[in-house]
Design a protein around this motif. Structure first.
Motif, PDB file in Angstrom:
ATOM      1  N   LYS A 143       0.767  -1.235   0.030  1.00 48.63           N
ATOM      2  CA  LYS A 143       0.040   0.021   0.070  1.00 48.63           C
ATOM      3  C   LYS A 143       0.790   1.146   0.038  1.00 48.63           C
ATOM      4  CE  LYS A 143      -4.361   1.629   2.336  1.00 48.63           C
ATOM      5  NZ  LYS A 143      -4.030   3.162   2.849  1.00 48.63           N
ATOM      6  N   GLU A 144       1.682   1.355   0.881  1.00 48.68           N
ATOM      7  CA  GLU A 144       2.726   2.312   0.902  1.00 48.68           C
ATOM      8  C   GLU A 144       3.717   2.571  -0.255  1.00 48.68           C
ATOM      9  OE1 GLU A 144       4.717   2.015   4.518  1.00 48.68           O
ATOM     10  OE2 GLU A 144       3.002   2.691   5.780  1.00 48.68           O
ATOM     11  N   ALA A 145       3.850   1.714  -0.913  1.00 47.58           N
ATOM     12  CA  ALA A 145       4.657   1.753  -2.300  1.00 47.58           C
ATOM     13  C   ALA A 145       3.783   2.351  -3.448  1.00 47.58           C
ATOM     14  CB  ALA A 145       5.180   0.540  -2.585  1.00 47.58           C
ATOM     15  N   GLY A 146       2.390   2.601  -3.080  1.00 46.89           N
ATOM     16  CA  GLY A 146       1.513   3.141  -4.195  1.00 46.89           C
ATOM     17  C   GLY A 146       0.770   1.834  -4.901  1.00 46.89           C
ATOM     18  N   PHE A 147       0.970   0.588  -4.709  1.00 42.65           N
ATOM     19  CA  PHE A 147       0.590  -0.665  -5.323  1.00 42.65           C
ATOM     20  C   PHE A 147      -0.941  -0.695  -5.129  1.00 42.65           C
ATOM     21  CE2 PHE A 147      -0.542  -5.071  -5.866  1.00 42.65           C
ATOM     22  CZ  PHE A 147      -0.282  -5.296  -7.096  1.00 42.65           C
ATOM     23  N   VAL A 148      -1.658  -0.493  -6.346  1.00 47.71           N
ATOM     24  CA  VAL A 148      -3.116  -0.743  -6.355  1.00 47.71           C
ATOM     25  C   VAL A 148      -3.415  -2.134  -6.828  1.00 47.71           C
ATOM     26  CG1 VAL A 148      -5.386   0.106  -6.775  1.00 47.71           C
ATOM     27  CG2 VAL A 148      -3.554   1.650  -6.184  1.00 47.71           C
ATOM     28  N   PRO A 149      -3.585  -3.147  -6.222  1.00 43.58           N
ATOM     29  CA  PRO A 149      -3.994  -4.503  -6.558  1.00 43.58           C
ATOM     30  C   PRO A 149      -5.164  -4.447  -7.564  1.00 43.58           C
ATOM     31  CG  PRO A 149      -4.488  -4.503  -4.244  1.00 43.58           C
ATOM     32  CD  PRO A 149      -4.047  -3.119  -4.375  1.00 43.58           C
ATOM     33  N   ALA A 150      -5.040  -5.170  -8.531  1.00 46.54           N
ATOM     34  CA  ALA A 150      -6.543  -5.408  -9.239  1.00 46.54           C
ATOM     35  C   ALA A 150      -7.550  -6.061  -8.497  1.00 46.54           C
ATOM     36  CB  ALA A 150      -6.253  -6.279 -10.660  1.00 46.54           C
ATOM     37  N   LYS A 151      -7.165  -7.093  -7.962  1.00 38.06           N
ATOM     38  CA  LYS A 151      -7.968  -8.179  -6.793  1.00 38.06           C
ATOM     39  C   LYS A 151      -7.697  -7.703  -5.541  1.00 38.06           C
ATOM     40  CE  LYS A 151      -7.763 -12.184  -9.783  1.00 38.06           C
ATOM     41  NZ  LYS A 151      -6.610 -12.788 -10.587  1.00 38.06           N
ATOM     42  N   PRO A 152      -8.907  -7.915  -4.607  1.00 39.43           N
ATOM     43  CA  PRO A 152      -8.336  -7.485  -3.136  1.00 39.43           C
ATOM     44  C   PRO A 152      -7.419  -8.501  -2.442  1.00 39.43           C
ATOM     45  CG  PRO A 152     -10.793  -7.730  -3.811  1.00 39.43           C
ATOM     46  CD  PRO A 152     -10.060  -8.260  -4.915  1.00 39.43           C
ATOM     47  N   LEU A 153      -6.644  -7.723  -1.686  1.00 39.70           N
ATOM     48  CA  LEU A 153      -5.600  -8.421  -0.867  1.00 39.70           C
ATOM     49  C   LEU A 153      -6.324  -8.717   0.420  1.00 39.70           C
ATOM     50  CD1 LEU A 153      -2.259  -6.806  -2.072  1.00 39.70           C
ATOM     51  CD2 LEU A 153      -3.371  -9.140  -2.926  1.00 39.70           C
ATOM     52  N   GLU A 154      -6.068  -9.846   1.230  1.00 41.96           N
ATOM     53  CA  GLU A 154      -6.553  -9.831   2.600  1.00 41.96           C
ATOM     54  C   GLU A 154      -5.425 -10.587   3.434  1.00 41.96           C
ATOM     55  OE1 GLU A 154     -10.249 -12.004   1.996  1.00 41.96           O
ATOM     56  OE2 GLU A 154      -9.248 -14.000   2.462  1.00 41.96           O
ATOM     57  N   VAL A 155      -5.240 -10.367   4.766  1.00 48.11           N
ATOM     58  CA  VAL A 155      -4.525 -10.965   5.557  1.00 48.11           C
ATOM     59  C   VAL A 155      -5.549 -11.685   6.804  1.00 48.11           C
ATOM     60  CG1 VAL A 155      -3.757  -8.938   6.670  1.00 48.11           C
ATOM     61  CG2 VAL A 155      -2.576 -10.930   7.250  1.00 48.11           C
ATOM     62  N   VAL A 156      -5.610 -12.719   7.074  1.00 51.00           N
ATOM     63  CA  VAL A 156      -6.231 -13.500   8.006  1.00 51.00           C
ATOM     64  C   VAL A 156      -5.677 -14.075   9.227  1.00 51.00           C
ATOM     65  CG1 VAL A 156      -8.284 -15.138   8.154  1.00 51.00           C
ATOM     66  CG2 VAL A 156      -7.568 -14.543   6.062  1.00 51.00           C
ATOM     67  N   MET A 157      -6.250 -13.645  10.500  1.00 49.13           N
ATOM     68  CA  MET A 157      -5.636 -14.315  11.723  1.00 49.13           C
ATOM     69  C   MET A 157      -6.749 -15.303  11.841  1.00 49.13           C
ATOM     70  SD  MET A 157      -5.521 -13.515  15.605  1.00 49.13           S
ATOM     71  CE  MET A 157      -6.996 -14.721  15.624  1.00 49.13           C
ATOM     72  N   PHE A 158      -6.280 -16.776  11.440  1.00 43.03           N
ATOM     73  CA  PHE A 158      -7.192 -17.825  11.746  1.00 43.03           C
ATOM     74  C   PHE A 158      -7.385 -18.251  13.204  1.00 43.03           C
ATOM     75  CE2 PHE A 158      -5.336 -18.315   7.461  1.00 43.03           C
ATOM     76  CZ  PHE A 158      -6.517 -18.945   6.917  1.00 43.03           C
ATOM     77  N   THR A 159      -8.493 -18.503  13.589  1.00 41.18           N
ATOM     78  CA  THR A 159      -8.807 -18.732  15.011  1.00 41.18           C
ATOM     79  C   THR A 159      -8.431 -20.240  15.291  1.00 41.18           C
ATOM     80  OG1 THR A 159     -10.612 -17.962  16.609  1.00 41.18           O
ATOM     81  CG2 THR A 159     -10.968 -19.950  14.961  1.00 41.18           C
ATOM     82  N   SER A 160      -7.741 -20.386  16.396  1.00 42.87           N
ATOM     83  CA  SER A 160      -7.533 -21.709  16.892  1.00 42.87           C
ATOM     84  C   SER A 160      -6.642 -22.645  16.098  1.00 42.87           C
ATOM     85  CB  SER A 160      -8.518 -22.269  17.807  1.00 42.87           C
ATOM     86  OG  SER A 160      -9.797 -22.517  16.999  1.00 42.87           O
TER      87      SER A 160
END
Ligand SMILES: *[C@@H]1O[C@H](CO)[C@@H](O)[C@H](O)[C@H]1NC(C)=O
Ligand SMILES: [Zn+2]
Length: 455
Positions: free
Chosen positions: A138-155
């Protein structure tokens, strides 16, 4: 979407072309600022939310320290400019929207729970590092065509409810409501009650599981960053491991019971010693793995319970728990089958009663060639050394692979140690892992400027 173009301030066509080339993830133009030491500082801060004094880390699902850790993860996601969402099972998402918001997401993530007396890097690297990767893009100004996500999986760890990967199993739709309902923690609390008390949950198990469900249409790819938890990368001096397959365990419980008796008075011909049946079976378990024809087959009789376990008594009961792992499901299930058959033969020969329960038998996963190729391209673009390897431990990726093209990125960890307080990965290795993760995700998501150019 006009936004990515406007943000790049492209006026003249030549400028558009130059900017598109600069922004192309295919070029080394993606210069990401990844500070390994800053990530380590965040991991060590996260480690302070622990039931045991550091360097040991103990963090059990939905306990006070787990809730504090979740708060810290959401704070890091917010600081990275990600949109936060949580589901009914307790999974936490941080999303960097793509230029095409309807597109399937390119996803990363791992877990933050820790078994008793574990370390600061297992799982947490994939969450904190995943946030750092998205933040750097994001800070490098990169705009993804598809959404990017990070997940914290439960247990991901089975500590509280004797069930591993509850978040990713629910996402993949392979967690049975009745089975989850049958689980209780040490105090008799159910998952639904614990989740509800933590601010998650739903009216019923069915609704809670449905609330976490993802489908292949939601996910373009999943890639998990993790410490190797084995010694190979460090031993060989290789910087990055690209995981091509994840072995999956099957676990069986085999019980033998005989008549017991006095160790002096019960003469040998009339004995049916349950522990000797177990001993024969344990030797067969080793034989089954060794004769499977592949290094990837491993089998262990690691749990023994002998009754009455007294020096002057013929063992009356013997319970073995046996773990069989492989990256090839047929071969592993063949091993499980042969162990079952041998248990029956031994029981008949030794005149003991026996029963076999399958505790779990999850399918192994094969990485998706497209995700492996993206990771390999990222590694060569960055100039790191790498090797293809198998993950002997299982991860949330095992279940994500059922609904998304999946691969994993490994970094070395000291002596291959994991699940212990002295678990350690260097800031330099962490920075390389996060770089590879970010570049891999950028490739998989595509650059909005490139997508625009192609239109
Ligand atoms: C079970 O109860 C004990 C005593 O109140 C408490 O210390 C412990 O944390 C509880 N376990 C869980 C998983 O909540
Ligand atoms: Zn892990």
């Amino acid at each position: 979407m006009a936004a990515p173009c406007a943000r790049r301030g492209a006026g003249a066509p030549w400028a558009l072309l130059v900017l598109a080339l600069l922004a192309s993830p295919l070029a080394a133009a993606l210069k990401l600022d990844i500070d390994g030491q800053a990530i380590v500082d965040q991991l060590l801060h996260l480690a302070t939310y622990s039931d045991d004094p550091n360097p040991a880390v103990t963090r059990i699902l939905f306990t006070e320290n787990d809730m504090k850790a979740r708060g810290y993860i959401k704070q890091l996601m917010a600081e990275a400019g990600l949109t936060i969402r949580e589901d009914t099972m307790g999974d936490i998402y941080g999303v960097l929207p793509g230029a095409n918001p309807g597109a399937a997401s390119v996803s990363t993530g791992s877990h933050c729970d820790a078994i008793p007396l574990a370390g600061a890097y297992d799982g947490t690297l994939g969450v904190v590092g995943g946030i750092a990767a998205l933040r750097a893009l994001k800070e490098a100004g990169f705009v993804p065509a598809k959404p990017l996500e990070v997940v914290m999986f439960t247990s991901e760890e089975p500590t509280r409810f004797a069930l591993s990967c509850s978040g990713s199993r629910a996402m993949a739709g392979v967690l049975d409501a009745g089975y989850l309902d049958s689980r209780r923690d040490e105090n008799g609390t159910s998952y639904l009650a614990a989740a509800t008390a933590a601010g998650y949950g739903a009216a019923t198990y069915g609704e809670m599981l449905q609330g976490a469900r993802r489908t292949p249409a939601d996910l373009a790819a999943f890639v998990e960053l993790h410490i190797e938890q084995g010694p190979l990368l460090e031993k060989e001096g290789t910087q990055i491991g690209i995981v091509t397959a994840i072995a999956a365990p099957a676990a069986l419980r085999v019980s033998f019971s005989g008549d017991g008796g006095h160790a002096g008075a019960q003469l040998m011909p009339w004995r049916n010693d349950a522990s000797l049946a177990a001993a024969e079976l344990a030797l067969f378990v080793e034989h089954a793995a060794l004769s499977a024809g592949s290094w990837d087959t491993v089998a262990t009789a690691g749990y023994w319970d002998i009754k009455p376990n007294a020096v002057n008594s013929v063992p009356r009961e013997a319970v073995l728990e046996i773990d069989v792992r492989d990256i090839d499901r047929e071969r592993r299930d063949g091993g499980v089958g042969s162990i079952r058959e041998e248990a029956a033969k031994i029981a008949q020969r030794r005149k003991v009663r026996h029963s076999v329960d399958i505790i779990n038998q999850d399918p192994p996963a094969t990485s998706a060639p497209a995700v492996v190729a993206a990771a390999a391209a990222a590694v060569s673009e960055l100039g790191y050394s790498s090797k293809r390897m198998v993950s002997r431990a299982y991860h949330d990726s095992l279940f994500m692979a059922q609904i998304a093209p999946t691969a994993m990125i490994f970094i070395p960890c000291r002596n291959g140690w994991s699940h212990r307080p002295d678990e350690y990965a260097s800031p330099a290795d962490i920075a390389r892992g996060v770089q590879v993760l970010a570049h891999t995700m950028a490739r998989l998501a595509g650059d909005a400027a490139d997508a625009k150019q192609e239109l």
